[in-house]
Design a protein around this motif. Structure first.
Motif, PDB file in Angstrom:
ATOM      1  N   GLY A  55      61.658  33.164 -22.798  1.00  0.00           N
ATOM      2  CA  GLY A  55      60.603  32.236 -22.374  1.00  0.00           C
ATOM      3  C   GLY A  55      60.717  31.843 -20.910  1.00  0.00           C
ATOM      4  N   LYS A  56      61.948  31.787 -20.403  1.00  0.00           N
ATOM      5  CA  LYS A  56      62.190  31.468 -18.991  1.00  0.00           C
ATOM      6  C   LYS A  56      62.042  32.702 -18.101  1.00  0.00           C
ATOM      7  N   GLU A  57      61.707  33.825 -18.706  1.00  0.00           N
ATOM      8  CA  GLU A  57      61.497  35.098 -18.012  1.00  0.00           C
ATOM      9  C   GLU A  57      62.762  35.613 -17.320  1.00  0.00           C
ATOM     10  N   LEU A  58      63.922  35.314 -17.894  1.00  0.00           N
ATOM     11  CA  LEU A  58      65.178  35.834 -17.358  1.00  0.00           C
ATOM     12  C   LEU A  58      65.606  37.114 -18.063  1.00  0.00           C
ATOM     13  N   VAL A  59      65.178  37.275 -19.303  1.00  0.00           N
ATOM     14  CA  VAL A  59      65.448  38.512 -20.037  1.00  0.00           C
ATOM     15  C   VAL A  59      64.132  39.074 -20.549  1.00  0.00           C
ATOM     16  N   ASP A  60      64.139  40.360 -20.770  1.00  0.00           N
ATOM     17  CA  ASP A  60      63.020  41.011 -21.434  1.00  0.00           C
ATOM     18  C   ASP A  60      63.580  41.626 -22.697  1.00  0.00           C
ATOM     19  N   ARG A  61      62.726  42.095 -23.572  1.00  0.00           N
ATOM     20  CA  ARG A  61      63.216  42.643 -24.821  1.00  0.00           C
ATOM     21  C   ARG A  61      62.293  43.739 -25.322  1.00  0.00           C
ATOM     22  N   LYS A  62      62.891  44.605 -26.108  1.00  0.00           N
ATOM     23  CA  LYS A  62      62.105  45.625 -26.787  1.00  0.00           C
ATOM     24  C   LYS A  62      62.673  45.768 -28.192  1.00  0.00           C
ATOM     25  N   ILE A  63      61.834  46.180 -29.100  1.00  0.00           N
ATOM     26  CA  ILE A  63      62.272  46.334 -30.493  1.00  0.00           C
ATOM     27  C   ILE A  63      63.305  47.442 -30.558  1.00  0.00           C
ATOM     28  N   HIS A  64      64.395  47.139 -31.247  1.00  0.00           N
ATOM     29  CA  HIS A  64      65.513  48.078 -31.373  1.00  0.00           C
ATOM     30  C   HIS A  64      66.076  47.951 -32.785  1.00  0.00           C
ATOM     31  N   GLN A  65      65.963  49.005 -33.555  1.00  0.00           N
ATOM     32  CA  GLN A  65      66.410  49.014 -34.943  1.00  0.00           C
ATOM     33  C   GLN A  65      65.770  47.853 -35.695  1.00  0.00           C
TER      34      GLN A  65
ATOM     35  N   GLU B 191      73.740  29.228 -22.248  1.00  0.00           N
ATOM     36  CA  GLU B 191      72.764  30.137 -21.649  1.00  0.00           C
ATOM     37  C   GLU B 191      73.425  30.982 -20.559  1.00  0.00           C
ATOM     38  N   GLN B 192      74.283  30.355 -19.764  1.00  0.00           N
ATOM     39  CA  GLN B 192      74.982  31.069 -18.695  1.00  0.00           C
ATOM     40  C   GLN B 192      75.905  32.135 -19.273  1.00  0.00           C
ATOM     41  N   GLN B 193      76.618  31.819 -20.345  1.00  0.00           N
ATOM     42  CA  GLN B 193      77.505  32.791 -20.988  1.00  0.00           C
ATOM     43  C   GLN B 193      76.703  33.987 -21.492  1.00  0.00           C
ATOM     44  N   VAL B 194      75.587  33.706 -22.140  1.00  0.00           N
ATOM     45  CA  VAL B 194      74.739  34.778 -22.671  1.00  0.00           C
ATOM     46  C   VAL B 194      74.192  35.630 -21.533  1.00  0.00           C
ATOM     47  N   MET B 195      73.700  34.989 -20.484  1.00  0.00           N
ATOM     48  CA  MET B 195      73.166  35.755 -19.352  1.00  0.00           C
ATOM     49  C   MET B 195      74.244  36.612 -18.702  1.00  0.00           C
ATOM     50  N   ASN B 196      75.455  36.103 -18.598  1.00  0.00           N
ATOM     51  CA  ASN B 196      76.537  36.894 -18.012  1.00  0.00           C
ATOM     52  C   ASN B 196      76.800  38.158 -18.827  1.00  0.00           C
ATOM     53  N   ILE B 197      76.720  38.043 -20.137  1.00  0.00           N
ATOM     54  CA  ILE B 197      76.904  39.214 -21.002  1.00  0.00           C
ATOM     55  C   ILE B 197      75.750  40.198 -20.803  1.00  0.00           C
ATOM     56  N   VAL B 198      74.524  39.683 -20.763  1.00  0.00           N
ATOM     57  CA  VAL B 198      73.354  40.549 -20.576  1.00  0.00           C
ATOM     58  C   VAL B 198      73.420  41.239 -19.218  1.00  0.00           C
ATOM     59  N   TRP B 199      73.767  40.491 -18.170  1.00  0.00           N
ATOM     60  CA  TRP B 199      73.879  41.087 -16.839  1.00  0.00           C
ATOM     61  C   TRP B 199      74.968  42.160 -16.809  1.00  0.00           C
ATOM     62  N   ARG B 200      76.101  41.849 -17.406  1.00  0.00           N
ATOM     63  CA  ARG B 200      77.224  42.785 -17.389  1.00  0.00           C
ATOM     64  C   ARG B 200      76.913  44.068 -18.169  1.00  0.00           C
ATOM     65  N   SER B 201      76.258  43.925 -19.300  1.00  0.00           N
ATOM     66  CA  SER B 201      75.980  45.078 -20.165  1.00  0.00           C
ATOM     67  C   SER B 201      74.706  45.822 -19.764  1.00  0.00           C
ATOM     68  N   ARG B 202      73.834  45.145 -19.021  1.00  0.00           N
ATOM     69  CA  ARG B 202      72.525  45.671 -18.618  1.00  0.00           C
ATOM     70  C   ARG B 202      71.628  45.979 -19.816  1.00  0.00           C
ATOM     71  N   GLY B 203      71.948  45.408 -20.931  1.00  0.00           N
ATOM     72  CA  GLY B 203      71.150  45.550 -22.137  1.00  0.00           C
ATOM     73  C   GLY B 203      72.026  45.506 -23.366  1.00  0.00           C
TER      74      GLY B 203
ATOM     75  N   LEU C  72      68.554  33.356 -26.742  1.00  0.00           N
ATOM     76  CA  LEU C  72      67.858  34.530 -26.203  1.00  0.00           C
ATOM     77  C   LEU C  72      66.349  34.310 -26.165  1.00  0.00           C
ATOM     78  N   GLN C  73      65.819  33.645 -27.168  1.00  0.00           N
ATOM     79  CA  GLN C  73      64.386  33.332 -27.174  1.00  0.00           C
ATOM     80  C   GLN C  73      64.034  32.420 -26.004  1.00  0.00           C
ATOM     81  N   ARG C  74      64.888  31.448 -25.735  1.00  0.00           N
ATOM     82  CA  ARG C  74      64.659  30.543 -24.596  1.00  0.00           C
ATOM     83  C   ARG C  74      64.743  31.296 -23.268  1.00  0.00           C
ATOM     84  N   LEU C  75      65.726  32.176 -23.147  1.00  0.00           N
ATOM     85  CA  LEU C  75      65.874  32.961 -21.913  1.00  0.00           C
ATOM     86  C   LEU C  75      64.685  33.899 -21.723  1.00  0.00           C
TER      87      LEU C  75
END
Length: 121
Positions: free
Chosen positions: A52-62, A10-22, A47-50
């Motif tokens: 659910g933990k309200e750490l990421v948001d999402r929008k439909i893309h392709q 989860e930490q690895q995934v969040m680091n990528i999301v934070w770094r890329s900003r999306g 990503l589904q768990r994150l």
């Protein structure tokens, strides 16, 4: 928002999301696969768990989702540290505070000075 610590993946995934900003699930999978083998579905579950933990948001893309941070890394770390300190002082009281204060002596001078300035505020 209740801040909970993250598992290693989860930490690895969040680091990528934070770094890329999306980014997409595929982009995260590709990044992690540079260092280790991992299934696409594993990252999708993380990503589904994150989400659910309200750490990421999402929008439909392709044909999937585009994930982006809901909270900054700095805010997450601050909330996590605050939560930890509340729990430990509630559970162990003055012993925890004394132990923390004694551990300051083992920090490098600059960090010790910085922490002491924060405590004065």
């Amino acid at each position: 928002m209740k801040t909970r610590s993250l598992g290693e993946l989860e930490q690895q995934v969040m680091n990528i999301v934070w770094r890329s900003r999306g980014c997409s699930t595929r982009e995260i999978v590709d990044e992690i696969r540079k260092k280790r083998s991992i299934a696409y579905t594993t990252i999708a579950t993380i990503l589904q768990r994150l989400y659910g933990k309200e750490l990421v948001d999402r929008k439909i893309h392709q044909q999937g989702y585009w994930y982006f941070p809901r909270i900054s890394k700095e805010s997450y770390i601050k909330n996590l540290a605050t939560s930890f300190l509340r729990k430990i002082t509630y559970s162990y009281g003055d012993v925890a505070i004394t132990s923390f204060a004694e551990s300051l002596d083992h920090l490098p001078r600059k960090k010790k000075k910085y922490l002491l300035q924060l405590l004065k505020k």
